[in-house]
Design a protein around this motif. Structure first.
Motif, short mmCIF file in Angstrom:
data_model
loop_
_atom_site.label_atom_id
_atom_site.label_comp_id
_atom_site.label_asym_id
_atom_site.label_seq_id
_atom_site.Cartn_x
_atom_site.Cartn_y
_atom_site.Cartn_z
N ASN A 175 -8.55 9.51 6.92
CA ASN A 175 -8.34 9.67 5.48
C ASN A 175 -8.60 8.35 4.77
O ASN A 175 -7.80 7.41 4.87
CB ASN A 175 -6.89 10.14 5.23
CG ASN A 175 -6.70 10.81 3.90
OD1 ASN A 175 -7.59 11.52 3.41
ND2 ASN A 175 -5.54 10.62 3.28
N GLY A 182 -7.15 4.94 11.41
CA GLY A 182 -6.85 4.26 10.15
C GLY A 182 -5.64 4.92 9.50
O GLY A 182 -5.64 5.24 8.32
N TYR A 227 0.84 -1.20 0.00
CA TYR A 227 0.00 0.00 0.00
C TYR A 227 0.88 1.26 0.00
O TYR A 227 0.64 2.19 -0.75
CB TYR A 227 -0.93 -0.02 1.23
CG TYR A 227 -1.70 1.26 1.38
CD1 TYR A 227 -2.78 1.55 0.55
CD2 TYR A 227 -1.35 2.21 2.35
CE1 TYR A 227 -3.48 2.74 0.67
CE2 TYR A 227 -2.05 3.40 2.47
CZ TYR A 227 -3.12 3.66 1.63
OH TYR A 227 -3.80 4.84 1.74
N ASP A 241 -4.57 2.04 13.87
CA ASP A 241 -4.98 1.33 12.66
C ASP A 241 -5.37 -0.09 13.08
O ASP A 241 -4.82 -0.64 14.04
CB ASP A 241 -3.86 1.29 11.61
CG ASP A 241 -4.39 0.97 10.22
OD1 ASP A 241 -4.53 1.91 9.41
OD2 ASP A 241 -4.70 -0.22 9.95
#
Ligand SMILES: C[S@@+](CC[C@H](N)C(=O)[O-])C[C@H]1O[C@@H](n2cnc3c(N)ncnc32)[C@H](O)[C@@H]1O
Length: 272
Positions: A114, A54, A23, A75
């Motif tokens: 976000n 997150g 990612y 997260d």
């Protein structure tokens, strides 16, 4: 509060498991574009106590630190937490998953998310929890992808469709009563229904630049639901998707060979 984890949440956990590095090298760069807007919306500045939910590799948390804020980040995915911890910023990072956070009522001046609310199984319950941990009058600001995808965003989906790939349903879709329209008024109404005040939403637009190789490497590595969709195809169908991806990519290529990919996101904010 004891909250049941939904089937949607469980499948999201599997989708993100061990994907932090993939990612960070691909879609995190795309998601980074909205960070200054997000932090402005939440009025993040020196000494503001910020919670980044997150956090992924920590992009928002690091930017908030650079503004002088006091930042905590969480997260649901341990590999993301590891990566965010290595960001070097003065950020306290821990594993925690919406819709339940390990913080007291009103602990933060601002909460930011976000591109996370679109990954939780109970968005309204998640917002209620964000409302709980922010102080009275504090801002919650968040981004999600809209249902009307911009041209750059639609590129991979077009390639998948052209290759005739079977699109499996999300293994466990949101319950109808938990879902909401992914547009400005749908997101505004969701924030209001979670008991937040002064809810407002706007559409952000920007061009993301990446080489075709980099843009393909995210789905190839199985990042996010679309990546898993690509990975779940037969080798023959995967090759066909890649061929169509290469063909359609030419529409976005500059003279220097990079793609210029128009994107849009919804940015919303509201106060406790
Ligand atoms: C698209 S990434 C965004 C990461 C980061 N905010 C950024 O801007 O790059 C979504 C992140 O949300 C995390 N996530 C998914 N479901 C979550 C939940 N229920 N609670 C907390 N984090 C979650 C994922 O592990 C992933 O790191």
């Amino acid at each position: 509060m004891l909250v049941a984890v939904t089937g949607f949440d469980e499948s999201e956990r599997r989708i993100w498991a061990g994907r932090a590095a993939a990612y960070a090298g691909t879609f995190a760069k795309l998601c980074a574009h909205t960070v200054p807007w997000l932090l402005d919306a939440a009025e993040v500045g020196p000494d503001v106590r910020v919670l980044d939910v997150g956090t992924g590799p920590g992009t928002v948390a690091v930017a908030a630190c650079a503004r002088g804020a006091r930042v905590t980040a969480v997260d649901a995915e341990p590999s993301m937490v590891e990566l965010a911890r290595r960001s070097g910023a003065a950020v306290e990072v821990q594993v925690a998953a919406l819709p339940e956070l390990p913080f007291g009522d009103g602990e933060f001046d601002a909460v930011v998310c976000n591109f996370v609310l679109n990954h939780v199984g109970q968005p309204r319950a998640a917002l209620t929890e964000l409302r709980r941990v922010v102080r009275t009058d504090g801002w919650i600001a968040l981004t999600i992808w809209p249902s009307a995808a911009a041209a750059g965003q639609a590129l991979l989906g077009r390639a998948i469709q052209a290759a005739g790939a079977v699109r499996p349903a999300h293994p466990s879709p949101l319950a109808p009563e938990d879902d909401f329209p992914r547009d400005e008024s749908g997101l505004t109404d969701l924030l209001s229904s979670a008991g937040l005040r002064n809810a407002a939403c706007e559409t952000l637009r920007w061009d993301h630049r990446a080489s075709a190789e980099e843009w393909w490497s995210g789905p190839e590595a199985g990042v996010a639901f679309t990546g898993q969709l690509v990975q779940s195809q037969t080798p023959r169908t995967r090759a066909a998707i890649k061929n169509y991806f290469d063909t359609f990519s030419v529409e976005f290529a500059d003279a220097d060979g990079l793609l210029t990919l128009p994107h849009a996101a919804l940015l919303a904010r509201a106060r406790r």
